[in-house]
Design an enzyme around this catalytic site. Sequence first.
Site, PDB file in Angstrom:
ATOM      1  N   LYS A  33       0.945  -1.092  -0.017  1.00  0.00           N
ATOM      2  CA  LYS A  33      -0.064  -0.082   0.010  1.00  0.00           C
ATOM      3  C   LYS A  33       0.923   1.042   0.034  1.00  0.00           C
ATOM      4  CE  LYS A  33      -0.317  -0.294   5.262  1.00  0.00           C
ATOM      5  NZ  LYS A  33      -1.403  -0.897   6.145  1.00  0.00           N
ATOM      6  N   ARG A 131     -11.284  -0.471  14.253  1.00  0.00           N
ATOM      7  CA  ARG A 131     -10.969   0.610  13.175  1.00  0.00           C
ATOM      8  C   ARG A 131     -12.040  -0.070  11.984  1.00  0.00           C
ATOM      9  NH1 ARG A 131      -5.037   0.852  10.563  1.00  0.00           N
ATOM     10  NH2 ARG A 131      -5.390  -1.037  10.008  1.00  0.00           N
ATOM     11  N   TYR A 258      12.683  31.118   6.277  1.00  0.00           N
ATOM     12  CA  TYR A 258      11.428  31.800   6.819  1.00  0.00           C
ATOM     13  C   TYR A 258      11.476  32.205   8.108  1.00  0.00           C
ATOM     14  CZ  TYR A 258       9.485  30.758   2.041  1.00  0.00           C
ATOM     15  OH  TYR A 258       9.226  30.517   0.578  1.00  0.00           O
ATOM     16  N   MET A 307       9.153  24.592   1.409  1.00  0.00           N
ATOM     17  CA  MET A 307       8.316  23.585   0.594  1.00  0.00           C
ATOM     18  C   MET A 307       9.171  22.593  -0.305  1.00  0.00           C
ATOM     19  SD  MET A 307       4.980  23.852  -1.920  1.00  0.00           S
ATOM     20  CE  MET A 307       4.145  24.545  -0.795  1.00  0.00           C
TER      21      MET A 307
HETATM   22  C1  LIG Z   1      -0.438  -1.874   6.459  1.00  0.00           C
HETATM   23  C2  LIG Z   1      -1.163  -3.404   7.039  1.00  0.00           C
HETATM   24  C3  LIG Z   1      -0.245  -4.468   7.205  1.00  0.00           C
HETATM   25  C4  LIG Z   1       1.032  -4.345   7.148  1.00  0.00           C
HETATM   26  O1  LIG Z   1       1.627  -3.820   8.663  1.00  0.00           O
HETATM   27  P1  LIG Z   1       3.326  -4.031   8.730  1.00  0.00           P
HETATM   28  O2  LIG Z   1       3.566  -3.536  10.072  1.00  0.00           O
HETATM   29  O3  LIG Z   1       3.779  -2.900   7.716  1.00  0.00           O
HETATM   30  O4  LIG Z   1       3.880  -5.295   8.387  1.00  0.00           O
HETATM   31  C5  LIG Z   1      -0.796  -5.840   7.620  1.00  0.00           C
HETATM   32  N1  LIG Z   1      -2.134  -5.706   7.569  1.00  0.00           N
HETATM   33  C6  LIG Z   1      -3.019  -4.460   7.295  1.00  0.00           C
HETATM   34  C7  LIG Z   1      -4.675  -4.762   7.524  1.00  0.00           C
HETATM   35  C8  LIG Z   1      -2.529  -3.500   7.049  1.00  0.00           C
HETATM   36  O5  LIG Z   1      -3.492  -2.158   6.966  1.00  0.00           O
END
Ligand SMILES: *Cc1c(COP(=O)(O)O)cnc(C)c1O
Length: 361
Positions: A33, A131, A258, A307
Amino acid sequence: MTQLEIDLNNLTHNYNCLRQKLASDTKFIAVLKANAYGQGAIEIAQKLVSLGADWLAVAYTEEGVSLRQAGIQCPILVFYPQFENIDRLIEHQLEPALYSTAFILAFSKALHAKNKTHYPAHLKCNTGLNRIGLSEEDLNAFLAQKETLPFELKSVYSHLGASENKKPCTFTEKQITRFLALKTKVEQAYSTPPLFHLVNTSGIFNYPECHFDAVRCGIGLYGFANQTDWDKSLLPIARLSSSIVQLHTVEKGESVGYNQGWIAAQKSQIAVLPIGHADGINRSFGKEVGGVWINGQHAPIVGNVCMDMIMVDVTNINCELHQKAILFDTEHTADHFAKNAGTISYELLAALSPRIKRIIL
Ligand SMILES: *Cc1c(COP(=O)(O)O)cnc(C)c1O
């Protein structure tokens, strides 16, 4: 130039190291992801498929679509599919996590409209993270109707909220107990039960007794495991560097950046690097919290992160125009860099913007 070099040999090392911790028939779900935690999803996906990853997983549908468009054909699990893109998900043969009764209903409707049955899907159950996921009642309702639903259930999973915490951890134990209970329930409902999985990277290390049929591994592939001891067996795969575009001298009492974020306590030499908060180096790294490595010496970021630029103090460092500055690599790790600013490797890596050139080694 600012660049993120990705070492695929280190990725191979991490994959093999993690795989070795699993029983030979345990499946490996490689988590890609957020552009493979900022590191370039397509090349990393191709490599992981060649190494033998059983599934790839992404967060959102569009991330799965990009992998499909790059020619990746293996099963892809979408952790957080949304109502709006169910058709697109189906069109690209992605496998959804079904996480609520409302989502199951919407997805079933879309499949019925396309005359599809036995669509590969996964059930995400809530065991305490609170969640996303099916409650116990949602799961019961799913199991009661499963014969009429258009899915082929590939797996049932949950997610730990504190898998890196020292054992014994009451919270995790409670999640495991709940998971075992729902596993038994699902097993009783199917003659050929689906796969079960619970752990992420830290869980692979911390809960070898809970690997079940598969593990979902993200950050470990990129070289981190949320505990110094566990990190030792892995190699960070990314090196973020930039190079000096300008050097100048400021007199004692002059300011840099800045809002006069830094005032020279002495006559100082300042180097300017083309990387800023738009690239993912957020403002909390400014004011000497973060720094870069030039010639093996540490140059703190002075003043506020802009930036597109940061300024570093190189008063005591021998350096010249175009010289390379390392933000993090295998030696000066992203985890360490992140911790200085009160964040974690996940956030730092995933925030690295597409503007940074990726170079695959
Ligand atoms: C991101 C995620 C993982 C991976 O977790 P890591 O700690 O990066 O290994 C596993 N399961 C779900 C549902 C996730 O969202």
